[in-house]
Design an enzyme around this catalytic site. Sequence first.
Site, mmCIF file in Angstrom:
data_model
loop_
_atom_site.group_PDB
_atom_site.id
_atom_site.type_symbol
_atom_site.label_atom_id
_atom_site.label_comp_id
_atom_site.label_asym_id
_atom_site.label_seq_id
_atom_site.Cartn_x
_atom_site.Cartn_y
_atom_site.Cartn_z
ATOM 1 N N ASP A 97 0.845 -1.193 0.000
ATOM 2 C CA ASP A 97 0.000 0.000 0.000
ATOM 3 C C ASP A 97 0.882 1.246 0.000
ATOM 4 O O ASP A 97 1.886 1.315 0.711
ATOM 5 C CB ASP A 97 -0.922 -0.009 1.233
ATOM 6 C CG ASP A 97 -2.053 0.996 1.110
ATOM 7 O OD1 ASP A 97 -3.215 0.564 1.001
ATOM 8 O OD2 ASP A 97 -1.781 2.219 1.115
ATOM 9 N N ILE A 98 0.485 2.240 -0.770
ATOM 10 C CA ILE A 98 1.296 3.463 -0.898
ATOM 11 C C ILE A 98 1.248 4.315 0.371
ATOM 12 O O ILE A 98 2.148 5.115 0.618
ATOM 13 C CB ILE A 98 0.818 4.271 -2.133
ATOM 14 C CG1 ILE A 98 1.929 5.180 -2.637
ATOM 15 C CG2 ILE A 98 -0.450 5.064 -1.836
ATOM 16 C CD1 ILE A 98 1.663 5.743 -4.035
ATOM 17 N N ASN A 100 -12.969 -3.150 2.194
ATOM 18 C CA ASN A 100 -13.994 -2.107 2.242
ATOM 19 C C ASN A 100 -14.840 -2.156 0.977
ATOM 20 O O ASN A 100 -14.321 -2.395 -0.115
ATOM 21 C CB ASN A 100 -13.323 -0.734 2.359
ATOM 22 C CG ASN A 100 -12.475 -0.606 3.609
ATOM 23 O OD1 ASN A 100 -12.912 -0.996 4.685
ATOM 24 N ND2 ASN A 100 -11.268 -0.089 3.476
ATOM 25 N N GLN A 111 -15.021 2.690 0.773
ATOM 26 C CA GLN A 111 -14.103 2.176 -0.245
ATOM 27 C C GLN A 111 -13.658 3.336 -1.134
ATOM 28 O O GLN A 111 -14.487 4.063 -1.679
ATOM 29 C CB GLN A 111 -14.818 1.115 -1.099
ATOM 30 C CG GLN A 111 -13.944 0.514 -2.189
ATOM 31 C CD GLN A 111 -14.687 -0.542 -3.014
ATOM 32 O OE1 GLN A 111 -15.903 -0.733 -2.855
ATOM 33 N NE2 GLN A 111 -13.969 -1.225 -3.874
ATOM 34 N N HIS A 144 -10.123 -5.233 -3.482
ATOM 35 C CA HIS A 144 -8.805 -5.426 -2.874
ATOM 36 C C HIS A 144 -8.969 -5.853 -1.419
ATOM 37 O O HIS A 144 -9.901 -5.435 -0.727
ATOM 38 C CB HIS A 144 -7.944 -4.172 -2.961
ATOM 39 C CG HIS A 144 -8.598 -2.922 -2.470
ATOM 40 N ND1 HIS A 144 -9.549 -2.247 -3.202
ATOM 41 C CD2 HIS A 144 -8.450 -2.217 -1.318
ATOM 42 C CE1 HIS A 144 -9.945 -1.180 -2.536
ATOM 43 N NE2 HIS A 144 -9.312 -1.142 -1.370
ATOM 44 N N LEU A 145 -8.036 -6.688 -1.001
ATOM 45 C CA LEU A 145 -7.966 -7.135 0.386
ATOM 46 C C LEU A 145 -6.743 -6.490 1.022
ATOM 47 O O LEU A 145 -5.627 -6.633 0.516
ATOM 48 C CB LEU A 145 -7.821 -8.665 0.413
ATOM 49 C CG LEU A 145 -7.893 -9.328 1.786
ATOM 50 C CD1 LEU A 145 -9.325 -9.273 2.321
ATOM 51 C CD2 LEU A 145 -7.435 -10.792 1.685
ATOM 52 N N HIS A 146 -6.976 -5.760 2.118
ATOM 53 C CA HIS A 146 -5.849 -5.217 2.872
ATOM 54 C C HIS A 146 -5.343 -6.314 3.812
ATOM 55 O O HIS A 146 -6.153 -6.957 4.506
ATOM 56 C CB HIS A 146 -6.285 -4.046 3.758
ATOM 57 C CG HIS A 146 -6.818 -2.845 3.031
ATOM 58 N ND1 HIS A 146 -6.092 -1.688 2.870
ATOM 59 C CD2 HIS A 146 -8.016 -2.609 2.448
ATOM 60 C CE1 HIS A 146 -6.815 -0.790 2.229
ATOM 61 N NE2 HIS A 146 -7.999 -1.315 1.955
HETATM 62 P P1 AMP Z 1 -9.866 1.498 0.257
HETATM 63 O O1 AMP Z 1 -10.218 2.681 1.081
HETATM 64 O O2 AMP Z 1 -10.171 0.188 0.928
HETATM 65 O O3 AMP Z 1 -10.433 1.587 -1.147
HETATM 66 O O4 AMP Z 1 -8.285 1.501 0.144
HETATM 67 C C1 AMP Z 1 -7.568 1.972 -0.941
HETATM 68 C C2 AMP Z 1 -6.096 1.856 -0.597
HETATM 69 O O5 AMP Z 1 -5.348 2.006 -1.788
HETATM 70 C C3 AMP Z 1 -5.590 2.902 0.394
HETATM 71 O O6 AMP Z 1 -5.064 2.237 1.541
HETATM 72 C C4 AMP Z 1 -4.514 3.638 -0.399
HETATM 73 O O7 AMP Z 1 -3.409 4.013 0.400
HETATM 74 C C5 AMP Z 1 -4.128 2.616 -1.456
HETATM 75 N N1 AMP Z 1 -3.577 3.158 -2.684
HETATM 76 C C6 AMP Z 1 -4.065 4.167 -3.433
HETATM 77 N N2 AMP Z 1 -3.286 4.358 -4.514
HETATM 78 C C7 AMP Z 1 -2.280 3.453 -4.441
HETATM 79 C C8 AMP Z 1 -1.160 3.143 -5.256
HETATM 80 N N3 AMP Z 1 -0.899 3.818 -6.368
HETATM 81 N N4 AMP Z 1 -0.341 2.137 -4.877
HETATM 82 C C9 AMP Z 1 -0.591 1.453 -3.740
HETATM 83 N N5 AMP Z 1 -1.639 1.686 -2.935
HETATM 84 C C10 AMP Z 1 -2.468 2.678 -3.272
#
Ligand code: AMP
Length: 127
Positions: free
Chosen positions: A35-36, A97, A104, A110-112
């Site tokens: 995750d970024i 989410n 979301q 996506h799975l965290h």
């Molecule tokens: P969600 O709120 O569950 O949709 O989470 C989206 C996640 O994507 C967040 O934790 C962001 O930090 C992550 N994210 C957004 N852009 C990138 C990216 N380019 N590379 C890696 N993670 C990202």
Amino acid sequence: MAYAYDDTNIFARILRGEIPNKTVLETEHTLAFHDIGPQAPVHVLVIPKGRYVNFDHFASEATAEELADFTRVAGEVCRITGVGPGNGGAGYRTISNAGTDGVQEVPHYHLHILGGRVLGRMLAKMG
Ligand code: AMP
């Protein structure tokens, strides 16, 4: 209701190679990357390569092969990152989410996988 997939979302762009990612593991059907904006020392996202909006979309429409591959990759990420208790790790949390109430941000399933610190309660108590 059928889901409409937005091909401009950031994870679709990662899958097309338009923007870079820090890959942890990649298979035919699944990609896992850091995750970024990590919220824990270990914060990896596992995504299917198919066009699925969220968990229930993936669960109802993905092939058996995609479903199995995704689950295996997620488990392997727990092992690789050292958080899996079965491999001596201290544990982790998986979060997915969906939609507005789920807050979301990226409309590609996506799975965290989070770990590397005590993560606290799952949710704030109601009321
Ligand atoms: P969600 O709120 O569950 O949709 O989470 C989206 C996640 O994507 C967040 O934790 C962001 O930090 C992550 N994210 C957004 N852009 C990138 C990216 N380019 N590379 C890696 N993670 C990202």
